[in-house]
Design a protein around this motif. Structure first.
Motif, PDB file in Angstrom:
ATOM      1  N   ARG A 174      12.793   7.314   9.276  1.00 21.10           N
ATOM      2  CA  ARG A 174      13.464   6.539  10.328  1.00 21.10           C
ATOM      3  C   ARG A 174      14.794   7.138  10.801  1.00 21.10           C
ATOM      4  NH1 ARG A 174      10.233   2.878   7.609  1.00 21.10           N
ATOM      5  NH2 ARG A 174       9.462   1.140   8.842  1.00 21.10           N
ATOM      6  N   GLY A 175      14.994   8.420  10.594  1.00 24.62           N
ATOM      7  CA  GLY A 175      16.155   9.088  11.184  1.00 24.62           C
ATOM      8  C   GLY A 175      17.379   9.150  10.297  1.00 24.62           C
ATOM      9  N   ASN A 197       9.375   1.989  14.852  1.00 29.98           N
ATOM     10  CA  ASN A 197       8.904   0.890  13.996  1.00 29.98           C
ATOM     11  C   ASN A 197       7.477   0.501  14.339  1.00 29.98           C
ATOM     12  OD1 ASN A 197      10.632   0.129  11.959  1.00 29.98           O
ATOM     13  ND2 ASN A 197      12.055  -0.850  13.393  1.00 29.98           N
ATOM     14  N   LEU A 198       7.211   0.429  15.647  1.00 26.28           N
ATOM     15  CA  LEU A 198       5.867   0.104  16.123  1.00 26.28           C
ATOM     16  C   LEU A 198       4.875   1.168  15.636  1.00 26.28           C
ATOM     17  CD1 LEU A 198       3.941  -1.310  18.330  1.00 26.28           C
ATOM     18  CD2 LEU A 198       4.672   0.553  19.812  1.00 26.28           C
ATOM     19  N   VAL A 199       5.266   2.450  15.816  1.00 24.72           N
ATOM     20  CA  VAL A 199       4.352   3.548  15.507  1.00 24.72           C
ATOM     21  C   VAL A 199       4.018   3.592  14.010  1.00 24.72           C
ATOM     22  CG1 VAL A 199       4.165   6.058  15.413  1.00 24.72           C
ATOM     23  CG2 VAL A 199       5.090   4.966  17.447  1.00 24.72           C
ATOM     24  N   ILE A 200       5.030   3.408  13.159  1.00 21.93           N
ATOM     25  CA  ILE A 200       4.773   3.499  11.715  1.00 21.93           C
ATOM     26  C   ILE A 200       3.729   2.444  11.321  1.00 21.93           C
ATOM     27  CG2 ILE A 200       5.817   3.175   9.430  1.00 21.93           C
ATOM     28  CD1 ILE A 200       8.439   4.321  10.723  1.00 21.93           C
ATOM     29  N   LYS A 201       3.896   1.230  11.873  1.00 17.01           N
ATOM     30  CA  LYS A 201       2.940   0.165  11.537  1.00 17.01           C
ATOM     31  C   LYS A 201       1.577   0.447  12.164  1.00 17.01           C
ATOM     32  CE  LYS A 201       6.082  -3.626  10.801  1.00 17.01           C
ATOM     33  NZ  LYS A 201       7.000  -4.373  11.623  1.00 17.01           N
ATOM     34  N   GLU A 202       1.602   0.905  13.412  1.00 15.74           N
ATOM     35  CA  GLU A 202       0.346   1.151  14.135  1.00 15.74           C
ATOM     36  C   GLU A 202      -0.483   2.223  13.411  1.00 15.74           C
ATOM     37  OE1 GLU A 202       1.017   3.477  17.583  1.00 15.74           O
ATOM     38  OE2 GLU A 202      -0.919   3.091  18.472  1.00 15.74           O
ATOM     39  N   LEU A 250       0.833  -1.211   0.000  1.00 18.12           N
ATOM     40  CA  LEU A 250       0.000   0.000   0.000  1.00 18.12           C
ATOM     41  C   LEU A 250       0.872   1.268   0.000  1.00 18.12           C
ATOM     42  CD1 LEU A 250      -2.546  -1.296   2.689  1.00 18.12           C
ATOM     43  CD2 LEU A 250      -2.996  -1.031   0.240  1.00 18.12           C
ATOM     44  N   PRO A 251       1.557   1.552  -1.131  1.00 21.98           N
ATOM     45  CA  PRO A 251       2.482   2.695  -1.148  1.00 21.98           C
ATOM     46  C   PRO A 251       1.786   4.044  -0.958  1.00 21.98           C
ATOM     47  CG  PRO A 251       2.247   1.747  -3.346  1.00 21.98           C
ATOM     48  CD  PRO A 251       1.579   0.800  -2.400  1.00 21.98           C
ATOM     49  N   TYR A 252       0.566   4.184  -1.459  1.00 24.54           N
ATOM     50  CA  TYR A 252      -0.091   5.494  -1.302  1.00 24.54           C
ATOM     51  C   TYR A 252      -0.401   5.754   0.171  1.00 24.54           C
ATOM     52  CZ  TYR A 252      -2.566   9.704  -2.440  1.00 24.54           C
ATOM     53  OH  TYR A 252      -2.919  11.038  -2.508  1.00 24.54           O
ATOM     54  N   LEU A 253      -0.877   4.721   0.857  1.00 26.88           N
ATOM     55  CA  LEU A 253      -1.160   4.864   2.290  1.00 26.88           C
ATOM     56  C   LEU A 253       0.126   5.243   3.042  1.00 26.88           C
ATOM     57  CD1 LEU A 253      -3.499   4.104   4.482  1.00 26.88           C
ATOM     58  CD2 LEU A 253      -1.946   2.228   4.962  1.00 26.88           C
ATOM     59  N   ASP A 254       1.228   4.584   2.692  1.00 23.22           N
ATOM     60  CA  ASP A 254       2.527   4.883   3.305  1.00 23.22           C
ATOM     61  C   ASP A 254       2.887   6.353   3.057  1.00 23.22           C
ATOM     62  OD1 ASP A 254       5.149   3.991   4.436  1.00 23.22           O
ATOM     63  OD2 ASP A 254       5.844   4.576   2.437  1.00 23.22           O
ATOM     64  N   ALA A 255       2.608   6.823   1.829  1.00 21.31           N
ATOM     65  CA  ALA A 255       2.920   8.216   1.491  1.00 21.31           C
ATOM     66  C   ALA A 255       2.049   9.177   2.308  1.00 21.31           C
ATOM     67  CB  ALA A 255       2.718   8.439  -0.009  1.00 21.31           C
ATOM     68  N   VAL A 256       0.808   8.791   2.565  1.00 23.95           N
ATOM     69  CA  VAL A 256      -0.082   9.641   3.382  1.00 23.95           C
ATOM     70  C   VAL A 256       0.481   9.744   4.809  1.00 23.95           C
ATOM     71  CG1 VAL A 256      -2.372   9.763   4.484  1.00 23.95           C
ATOM     72  CG2 VAL A 256      -2.182   9.198   2.042  1.00 23.95           C
ATOM     73  N   VAL A 257       0.943   8.614   5.346  1.00 29.86           N
ATOM     74  CA  VAL A 257       1.501   8.622   6.707  1.00 29.86           C
ATOM     75  C   VAL A 257       2.744   9.510   6.755  1.00 29.86           C
ATOM     76  CG1 VAL A 257       2.556   7.187   8.514  1.00 29.86           C
ATOM     77  CG2 VAL A 257       0.548   6.344   7.278  1.00 29.86           C
ATOM     78  N   LYS A 258       3.636   9.366   5.773  1.00 30.76           N
ATOM     79  CA  LYS A 258       4.864  10.177   5.759  1.00 30.76           C
ATOM     80  C   LYS A 258       4.527  11.662   5.625  1.00 30.76           C
ATOM     81  CE  LYS A 258       8.106   6.897   3.731  1.00 30.76           C
ATOM     82  NZ  LYS A 258       8.512   6.341   2.447  1.00 30.76           N
ATOM     83  N   GLU A 259       3.598  11.972   4.711  1.00 28.21           N
ATOM     84  CA  GLU A 259       3.273  13.383   4.472  1.00 28.21           C
ATOM     85  C   GLU A 259       2.620  13.993   5.730  1.00 28.21           C
ATOM     86  OE1 GLU A 259       4.290  15.458   2.547  1.00 28.21           O
ATOM     87  OE2 GLU A 259       2.807  16.780   1.652  1.00 28.21           O
ATOM     88  N   THR A 260       1.824  13.188   6.438  1.00 30.34           N
ATOM     89  CA  THR A 260       1.214  13.687   7.680  1.00 30.34           C
ATOM     90  C   THR A 260       2.309  13.946   8.712  1.00 30.34           C
ATOM     91  OG1 THR A 260      -0.738  12.350   7.208  1.00 30.34           O
ATOM     92  CG2 THR A 260      -0.523  13.211   9.450  1.00 30.34           C
TER      93      THR A 260
END
Ligand code: HEM
Length: 288
Positions: free
Chosen positions: A205-206, A225-230, A125-135
């Motif tokens: 991730r720093g 790592n936990l937070v990104i997945k959560e 789900l790359p778009y979802l990942d992009a939404v999380v990063k952009e947020t």
């Protein structure tokens, strides 16, 4: 402040007492064959007990106060951070219906509507990942990292920084700096993180100093790592399971993005949204 400290200290003492009682009971049940830790507090108490053997340097030994400090860190760091970032993500998606539609369409394509999305689906789900990063870029929960003390005189981009100086890193400003984010840094554009986008391959991730929502180095957030997945899994469930809209009479541009800076950077005006189920009814039944 003193009263809050006393209350939280009493709460932590209670947690430790309960765990110690359980430990004694369970190791008794195991006929003295040792005790299997089942959670983090068990592990910390075990480490504190092993440290009592005296082999470790006194300053490296974990004490009861040390266990309490770690519990406090985890409660402090983990209590509202995830909820705050989720609220920012939903606010941005409701302000940007195209992004909401793209994230939902991706979920429909990859997961469908006959089952719930799971953590295993996330890599697809790359778009979802992009939404999380952009947020996380636009709304770092901790806009100023923990203070650092400089160990030796140094020069950073032409500025002299003397040993002993206290340095505050403003990751909020860094993540909007047009020098690093030439493509409309103030806009919410998840696409910038997709293949071919201006921030393709950039991670939270720093390792990329333009984007440090979890900090970097030895003191960076240990839970990243936990937070990104959560956050990704929760957002995925919310988008797959429900159609979201704003209350009648509220337009996307009316959603307030005003920030409130307390312990974390939150929305000043809480988000109000309306959810309608979009999956078959049996999927919402609670599992027994
Ligand atoms: C959206 C979620 C979260 C974000 C954005 C976040 C961000 C951060 C940041 C920026 C720092 C400071 C790092 C630095 O100064 O370099 C930090 C530290 C910390 N975070 Fe998180 N955090 C989140 C969730 C959590 C959760 C869920 C936990 C625990 C379960 C947690 C535990 C901690 C702890 C213990 C520290 C202190 C580390 C130290 O002092 O060495 N965080 N976090």
């Amino acid at each position: 402040m003193k009263r809050v400290h006393e209350l939280s200290d009493r709460f932590q003492e209670q947690i430790i007492d309960e765990h110690e009682k359980n430990r004694r009971r369970r190791s008794g049940d195991a006929g003295g064959r040792g005790f299997a830790a089942t959670d983090l507090v068990d592990v910390l108490l075990q480490l504190a007990e092993e440290g009592d053997g005296g082999q470790e340097e006194p300053e490296a030994r974990l004490t009861r106060d040390g266990v309490k400090a770690l519990i406090q860190d985890i409660i402090g760091g983990g209590t509202d951070t995830g909820a705050v970032i989720m609220e920012w993500a939903m606010a941005q998606l409701l302000r940007h219906p195209d992004a909401m539609a793209a994230a939902t369409a991706e979920l429909d394509d990859v997961v469908g509507r006959d089952r719930w999305v799971t953590e295993r689906d996330l890599p697809a789900l790359p778009y979802l990942d992009a939404v999380v990063k952009e947020t996380m870029r636009r709304h770092p929960v901790a806009p100023i990292l923990f203070p650092r003390r400089v160990r030796e005189d140094t020069v950073v981009v032409g500025y002299d920084v003397p040993a002993g100086a206290r340095v505050l890193v403003n990751v909020w400003a860094v993540a909007r700096d047009p020098a690093s984010w030439p493509d409309a840094p103030d806009a919410f554009r998840p696409e910038r993180f997709l293949a071919g986008g201006s921030a393709e391959g950039m991670d939270v991730r720093g390792a990329h100093f333009e984007l440090l929502p979890f900090g970097s180095g030895r003191r960076m957030c240990p839970a990243y790592n936990l937070v990104i997945k959560e956050v990704a899994a929760t957002l995925a469930s919310l988008l797959q399971g429900f159609t979201w809209r704003l209350p009648d009479g509220v337009a996307p541009e009316d959603v307030s993005m005003e920030e409130f800076f307390g312990l974390s950077l939150k929305l000043k005006v809480p988000l109000v949204a309306v959810a309608e189920a979009r999956l078959p009814a049996h999927l919402y039944a609670a599992d027994d």
